[in-house]
Write an enzyme that holds these catalytic residues in place. Structure first.
Site, PDB file in Angstrom:
ATOM      1  N   HIS A 118       0.812  -1.293  -0.081  1.00 40.36           N
ATOM      2  CA  HIS A 118       0.114   0.092   0.113  1.00 40.36           C
ATOM      3  C   HIS A 118       0.953   1.168  -0.248  1.00 40.36           C
ATOM      4  O   HIS A 118       0.680   2.213  -0.780  1.00 40.36           O
ATOM      5  CB  HIS A 118      -0.759  -0.167   1.253  1.00 40.36           C
ATOM      6  CG  HIS A 118      -2.103  -0.789   1.054  1.00 40.36           C
ATOM      7  ND1 HIS A 118      -2.176  -2.132   1.017  1.00 40.36           N
ATOM      8  CD2 HIS A 118      -3.559  -0.585   1.115  1.00 40.36           C
ATOM      9  CE1 HIS A 118      -3.259  -2.755   0.882  1.00 40.36           C
ATOM     10  NE2 HIS A 118      -4.152  -1.604   1.026  1.00 40.36           N
ATOM     11  N   HIS A 177       1.357  -3.739   9.101  1.00 44.35           N
ATOM     12  CA  HIS A 177       2.589  -3.596   8.950  1.00 44.35           C
ATOM     13  C   HIS A 177       3.271  -2.956  10.225  1.00 44.35           C
ATOM     14  O   HIS A 177       2.796  -2.315  11.081  1.00 44.35           O
ATOM     15  CB  HIS A 177       2.961  -2.520   7.823  1.00 44.35           C
ATOM     16  CG  HIS A 177       2.578  -3.166   6.433  1.00 44.35           C
ATOM     17  ND1 HIS A 177       3.312  -4.028   5.971  1.00 44.35           N
ATOM     18  CD2 HIS A 177       1.463  -2.888   5.625  1.00 44.35           C
ATOM     19  CE1 HIS A 177       2.747  -4.312   4.884  1.00 44.35           C
ATOM     20  NE2 HIS A 177       1.639  -3.769   4.588  1.00 44.35           N
TER      21      HIS A 177
END
Length: 358
Positions: A118, A177
């Site tokens: 992303h 993440h």
């Protein structure tokens, strides 16, 4: 390994802090995570930019596809864990008292975590958009225009970094993440985008070149996967971890697996090549109507509306190979629609209207 455990444990502390302090901004952060979704490149950013500037739109697809391909290879090389499963399996916490990280419907990504796809996709595409916008103002020569260019430069790059930081925080907040993974993703994306600033050949690529590029990307990725599998290294090691530690099995989506992203990107690149080298593109986007503002506005509106309809097309997931084939076809149809089908239909509509008026 000890240094990496320390990096991960510090990352977990940051995630816990974010989940405590940013609870009120949960909806906004989830939204920013969707903003950074690479799939928005094909359904929102590309339709807008291609009709405004075909050079920028073409570059955007190439940057997105090649960037995501590098992201896949890096993920396979780096073997990056994701926070939501790492805290459950690590042995560094005493008495098995692992920290509690909240999960969300978009937390359970199934691929490896480093670098963040992303963050990488968002940074490379927004880098293309910002540099493209600034290219219009850099030509201004008089003194007042130079001042305006500097103000525009400061404003656009500020927007760029605000968006990238927001996407990074959102990905860390949902425990998908670690902080170092999103930082790595941002700078990797910028490097890919900058490389394509010096690659003008993509603007004149033939359909054969698009097909060759697709075959190279697919064969290299598949060959890399199979070669390591022969060495008993499973590059899909992250999928069972995601299924095991995801708080809700319904949050596991085949669309987040490594090969799903590869197939989706190859389909988009093929669709772009097919569209740009089609007769419909030449007759519409290269014809006399292409310079008209009304033609471009109609193309943008029709493209965005049509692509939203693609979201209602649900691909069956019960057979993995069928899912990949249909995903490739759907992804190819999106740029083909933007580049050729919609402009050609608008071209025919405007020509018919002009004949009636005459």
């Amino acid at each position: 390994s000890i240094k990496m455990d320390l990096l991960h444990s510090n990352g977990v502390l940051i995630i816990q802090q974010l989940q405590r302090d940013y609870r009120a901004y949960q909806d906004f952060l989830n939204f920013m995570s969707h903003v950074g979704d690479p799939r928005n490149i094909f359904s929102i950013y590309f339709p807008l930019w291609f009709q405004l500037n075909q050079v920028v739109g073409t570059k955007m697809i190439w940057v997105a596809v090649i960037g995501d391909w590098f992201n896949l290879i890096f993920k396979w090389i780096l073997f990056g864990h994701r926070p939501y499963w790492w805290v459950q399996e690590t042995m560094i916490y005493p008495n098995q008292s692992s920290p509690c990280l909240e999960q969300f419907p978009i937390t359970c990504e199934t691929g490896p975590g480093s670098p963040s796809g992303h963050a990488m996709g968002s940074s490379c595409v927004w880098y293309v958009m910002v540099t493209a916008a600034l290219s219009y103002t850099v030509r201004w020569k008089d003194k007042s225009a130079v001042t305006l260019h500097r103000l525009t430069w400061s404003f656009l790059w500020s927007i760029f970094w605000i968006i990238q930081i927001s996407v990074c925080i959102s990905r860390v907040f949902i425990a998908t993440h670690f902080p170092h993974q999103v930082v790595l993703g941002v700078f990797a994306g910028i490097l890919v985008a900058e490389a394509f600033e010096h690659t003008p050949a993509i603007q004149t690529a033939s359909l054969r070149m698009y097909i060759k590029t697709n075959l190279f990307l697919f064969i290299f990725a598949l060959g890399f996967y199979l070669s390591l599998k022969l060495l008993d290294i499973d590059l899909l090691w992250s999928v069972p971890k995601a299924k095991k530690w995801c708080a809700n099995p319904d949050w596991i989506n085949i669309d987040t697996t490594p090969f799903a992203g590869l197939v989706r990107n190859l389909g988009a690149l093929f669709g772009l090549g097919l569209g740009i080298n089609s007769e419909m593109f030449i007759k519409s986007c290269k014809g006399k109507n292409s310079c008209k503002i009304s033609f471009r506005i109609l193309c943008i509106a029709a493209s965005l509306a049509t692509l939203q309809l693609y979201n209602f097309v649900k691909i069956p997931t019960h057979t993995e190979y069928l899912f990949y084939i249909l995903s490739f076809c759907k992804s190819a149809a999106m740029p083909l629609t933007v580049v050729a089908l919609v402009p050609y239909c608008v071209h025919l509509l405007m020509r018919t209207t002009e004949k009636k008026l005459n």
